[in-house]
Design a protein around this motif. Structure first.
Motif, PDB file in Angstrom:
ATOM      1  N   ALA A   9       0.829  -1.208   0.000  1.00 54.16           N
ATOM      2  CA  ALA A   9       0.000   0.000   0.000  1.00 54.16           C
ATOM      3  C   ALA A   9       0.866   1.261   0.000  1.00 54.16           C
ATOM      4  CB  ALA A   9      -0.936  -0.005   1.209  1.00 54.16           C
ATOM      5  N   GLN A  10       1.993   1.217   0.682  1.00 53.61           N
ATOM      6  CA  GLN A  10       2.902   2.366   0.701  1.00 53.61           C
ATOM      7  C   GLN A  10       3.530   2.598  -0.672  1.00 53.61           C
ATOM      8  OE1 GLN A  10       5.599   1.298   3.848  1.00 53.61           O
ATOM      9  NE2 GLN A  10       4.107   1.717   5.461  1.00 53.61           N
ATOM     10  N   VAL A  11       3.901   1.509  -1.353  1.00 50.58           N
ATOM     11  CA  VAL A  11       4.443   1.636  -2.703  1.00 50.58           C
ATOM     12  C   VAL A  11       3.384   2.241  -3.628  1.00 50.58           C
ATOM     13  CG1 VAL A  11       5.472   0.433  -4.663  1.00 50.58           C
ATOM     14  CG2 VAL A  11       5.962  -0.348  -2.347  1.00 50.58           C
ATOM     15  N   TYR A  12       2.163   1.764  -3.505  1.00 51.22           N
ATOM     16  CA  TYR A  12       1.063   2.265  -4.331  1.00 51.22           C
ATOM     17  C   TYR A  12       0.847   3.761  -4.105  1.00 51.22           C
ATOM     18  CZ  TYR A  12      -3.676   2.447  -6.308  1.00 51.22           C
ATOM     19  OH  TYR A  12      -4.794   2.753  -7.054  1.00 51.22           O
ATOM     20  N   PRO A  37       1.703  -1.942  -7.501  1.00 55.47           N
ATOM     21  CA  PRO A  37       3.000  -2.592  -7.712  1.00 55.47           C
ATOM     22  C   PRO A  37       2.894  -4.111  -7.770  1.00 55.47           C
ATOM     23  CG  PRO A  37       2.787  -1.960  -5.418  1.00 55.47           C
ATOM     24  CD  PRO A  37       1.576  -1.382  -6.144  1.00 55.47           C
ATOM     25  N   ILE A  38       3.773  -4.699  -8.552  1.00 59.48           N
ATOM     26  CA  ILE A  38       4.004  -6.141  -8.513  1.00 59.48           C
ATOM     27  C   ILE A  38       5.328  -6.285  -7.777  1.00 59.48           C
ATOM     28  CG2 ILE A  38       4.317  -8.243  -9.877  1.00 59.48           C
ATOM     29  CD1 ILE A  38       2.685  -6.836 -12.095  1.00 59.48           C
ATOM     30  N   LEU A  61       1.114  -9.560 -16.934  1.00 59.42           N
ATOM     31  CA  LEU A  61      -0.095 -10.344 -17.210  1.00 59.42           C
ATOM     32  C   LEU A  61      -0.403 -11.337 -16.092  1.00 59.42           C
ATOM     33  CD1 LEU A  61       0.310 -11.015 -21.043  1.00 59.42           C
ATOM     34  CD2 LEU A  61      -1.290  -9.449 -19.933  1.00 59.42           C
ATOM     35  N   VAL A  62       0.649 -11.954 -15.520  1.00 60.22           N
ATOM     36  CA  VAL A  62       0.428 -12.947 -14.462  1.00 60.22           C
ATOM     37  C   VAL A  62       0.698 -12.380 -13.067  1.00 60.22           C
ATOM     38  CG1 VAL A  62       0.933 -14.876 -15.997  1.00 60.22           C
ATOM     39  CG2 VAL A  62       2.768 -13.886 -14.626  1.00 60.22           C
ATOM     40  N   GLN A  63       1.155 -11.123 -13.013  1.00 61.96           N
ATOM     41  CA  GLN A  63       1.432 -10.420 -11.748  1.00 61.96           C
ATOM     42  C   GLN A  63       2.469 -11.161 -10.910  1.00 61.96           C
ATOM     43  OE1 GLN A  63      -2.295  -8.707  -9.923  1.00 61.96           O
ATOM     44  NE2 GLN A  63      -3.273  -9.863 -11.566  1.00 61.96           N
ATOM     45  N   GLN A  64       3.537 -11.592 -11.600  1.00 63.78           N
ATOM     46  CA  GLN A  64       4.676 -12.252 -10.938  1.00 63.78           C
ATOM     47  C   GLN A  64       5.966 -11.797 -11.605  1.00 63.78           C
ATOM     48  OE1 GLN A  64       4.644 -16.519 -10.987  1.00 63.78           O
ATOM     49  NE2 GLN A  64       2.532 -16.673 -10.274  1.00 63.78           N
ATOM     50  N   PRO A  65       7.004 -11.505 -10.829  1.00 66.95           N
ATOM     51  CA  PRO A  65       8.315 -11.273 -11.444  1.00 66.95           C
ATOM     52  C   PRO A  65       8.860 -12.559 -12.068  1.00 66.95           C
ATOM     53  CG  PRO A  65       8.232 -10.402  -9.196  1.00 66.95           C
ATOM     54  CD  PRO A  65       7.012 -11.256  -9.382  1.00 66.95           C
ATOM     55  N   LEU A 101      12.284 -16.311  -3.460  1.00 68.71           N
ATOM     56  CA  LEU A 101      11.625 -15.018  -3.557  1.00 68.71           C
ATOM     57  C   LEU A 101      12.069 -14.377  -4.865  1.00 68.71           C
ATOM     58  CD1 LEU A 101       9.943 -12.776  -2.022  1.00 68.71           C
ATOM     59  CD2 LEU A 101      12.158 -11.798  -1.418  1.00 68.71           C
ATOM     60  N   LEU A 102      11.149 -13.733  -5.569  1.00 67.98           N
ATOM     61  CA  LEU A 102      11.453 -13.074  -6.837  1.00 67.98           C
ATOM     62  C   LEU A 102      11.087 -11.601  -6.743  1.00 67.98           C
ATOM     63  CD1 LEU A 102       9.695 -15.689  -9.164  1.00 67.98           C
ATOM     64  CD2 LEU A 102      12.097 -15.708  -8.448  1.00 67.98           C
ATOM     65  N   THR A 103      12.006 -10.712  -7.137  1.00 70.04           N
ATOM     66  CA  THR A 103      11.695  -9.288  -7.122  1.00 70.04           C
ATOM     67  C   THR A 103      12.589  -8.552  -8.116  1.00 70.04           C
ATOM     68  OG1 THR A 103      11.255  -7.394  -5.665  1.00 70.04           O
ATOM     69  CG2 THR A 103      13.265  -8.664  -5.230  1.00 70.04           C
ATOM     70  N   ASN A 104      12.400  -7.234  -8.213  1.00 71.51           N
ATOM     71  CA  ASN A 104      13.100  -6.410  -9.195  1.00 71.51           C
ATOM     72  C   ASN A 104      13.562  -5.096  -8.574  1.00 71.51           C
ATOM     73  OD1 ASN A 104      12.529  -7.838 -11.941  1.00 71.51           O
ATOM     74  ND2 ASN A 104      10.518  -7.736 -10.967  1.00 71.51           N
ATOM     75  N   THR A 105      14.369  -4.359  -9.317  1.00 76.26           N
ATOM     76  CA  THR A 105      14.863  -3.067  -8.820  1.00 76.26           C
ATOM     77  C   THR A 105      13.726  -2.064  -8.651  1.00 76.26           C
ATOM     78  OG1 THR A 105      15.288  -2.181 -11.038  1.00 76.26           O
ATOM     79  CG2 THR A 105      17.084  -3.386  -9.986  1.00 76.26           C
ATOM     80  N   VAL A 106      12.695  -2.162  -9.487  1.00 79.07           N
ATOM     81  CA  VAL A 106      11.505  -1.301  -9.428  1.00 79.07           C
ATOM     82  C   VAL A 106      10.294  -2.193  -9.687  1.00 79.07           C
ATOM     83  CG1 VAL A 106      10.283   0.665 -10.460  1.00 79.07           C
ATOM     84  CG2 VAL A 106      12.783   0.723 -10.261  1.00 79.07           C
ATOM     85  N   PRO A 107       9.231  -2.094  -8.897  1.00 81.96           N
ATOM     86  CA  PRO A 107       8.101  -3.026  -9.041  1.00 81.96           C
ATOM     87  C   PRO A 107       7.079  -2.616 -10.094  1.00 81.96           C
ATOM     88  CG  PRO A 107       7.761  -1.659  -7.119  1.00 81.96           C
ATOM     89  CD  PRO A 107       9.102  -1.270  -7.683  1.00 81.96           C
ATOM     90  N   TYR A 108       7.570  -2.054 -11.207  1.00 79.34           N
ATOM     91  CA  TYR A 108       6.700  -1.633 -12.303  1.00 79.34           C
ATOM     92  C   TYR A 108       7.365  -1.956 -13.635  1.00 79.34           C
ATOM     93  CZ  TYR A 108       4.175   0.907  -8.704  1.00 79.34           C
ATOM     94  OH  TYR A 108       3.454   1.213  -7.584  1.00 79.34           O
TER      95      TYR A 108
END
Length: 225
Positions: A9-12, A37-38, A61-65, A101-108
């Protein structure tokens, strides 16, 4: 609301505060709010995090990194290591998410295939710090590609990350750092992690594309064995 949902929610809220480049047509085609954010996929209690540059169309499309072509290479490697058998095109790879765990430098997703600017990365960095330090329970991070590794440079003494990455053994050796973050109350949090760089598994990366499965296997075996 759980802590991780509060973080999302904070990212959003930050995304809505001031505009920045987002590939809005891709989100709209998927029926998604582009500002939502994803942030991550997988298991927050896993020992291993994969850290990539940013999202692609398939990931939205699948909302997953890490779900597209590069992500399939990663997921196949995890499957191969964990289950000691070779996946095929029909293999269900969703079970690997229990172990990473999967993530990215920016969640967009940025427009086109261009990396986000340093200003955008800096803007969302505090939220990634919170994810990695306060919510994730592991201590090994496999970075995919140059941009993903460079994201961790500020946590090392000046010049050390660049010196390490210039070495010919960067894809087989490790780089220990201590991540730091501040929460909303100004309290400092830390987590010691080991960065394990890998090249990005893109066909455009001709130098390392064929080597990627073996390099990944070596990394995963050292963590899960």
């Amino acid at each position: 609301m759980s802590d991780i949902n509060q973080l999302i929610a904070q990212v959003y809220a930050e995304a809505k505060r001031e505009s920045f480049p987002i590939d809005e047509p891709v989100y709209q085609a998927a029926g998604l709010d582009p500002k939502m954010p994803i942030l991550y996929g997988g298991n927050l209690e896993s020992p291993l995090c994969f850290f990539a540059r940013d999202l692609g169309k398939d990931e939205v499309l699948v909302q997953q990194p890490l779900y597209g072509a590069a992500g399939r290479h990663v997921r196949q490697g995890i499957y191969r290591t964990l289950f000691q058998k070779e996946p095929n095109r029909s293999t269900d790879l969703s079970g690997v998410l229990e172990h990473v765990l999967l993530t990215n430098t920016v969640p967009y997703k940025p427009p086109g295939n261009k990396a986000y600017s340093e200003n955008v990365k800096k803007r969302f960095r505090p939220f990634l710090e919170q994810l990695l330090i306060r919510h994730w329970q592991g201590n090994c991070i496999i970075t995919l590609g140059n941009e993903a590794f460079k994201w961790f440079s500020p946590y090392a003494p000046k010049g050390e990350a660049a010196q390490f990455f210039a070495g010919s053994d960067r894809y087989t050796s490790s780089f220990p750092i201590t991540l730091t973050a501040q929460d909303e109350q100004g309290q400092r949090h830390e987590r010691s992690v080991t960065i394990l760089p890998l090249p990005h598994p893109s066909p455009l990366n001709q130098k390392y594309y064929a080597q990627f499965p073996q390099l990944l296997q070596q990394r995963l075996t050292s963590i899960f064995s």
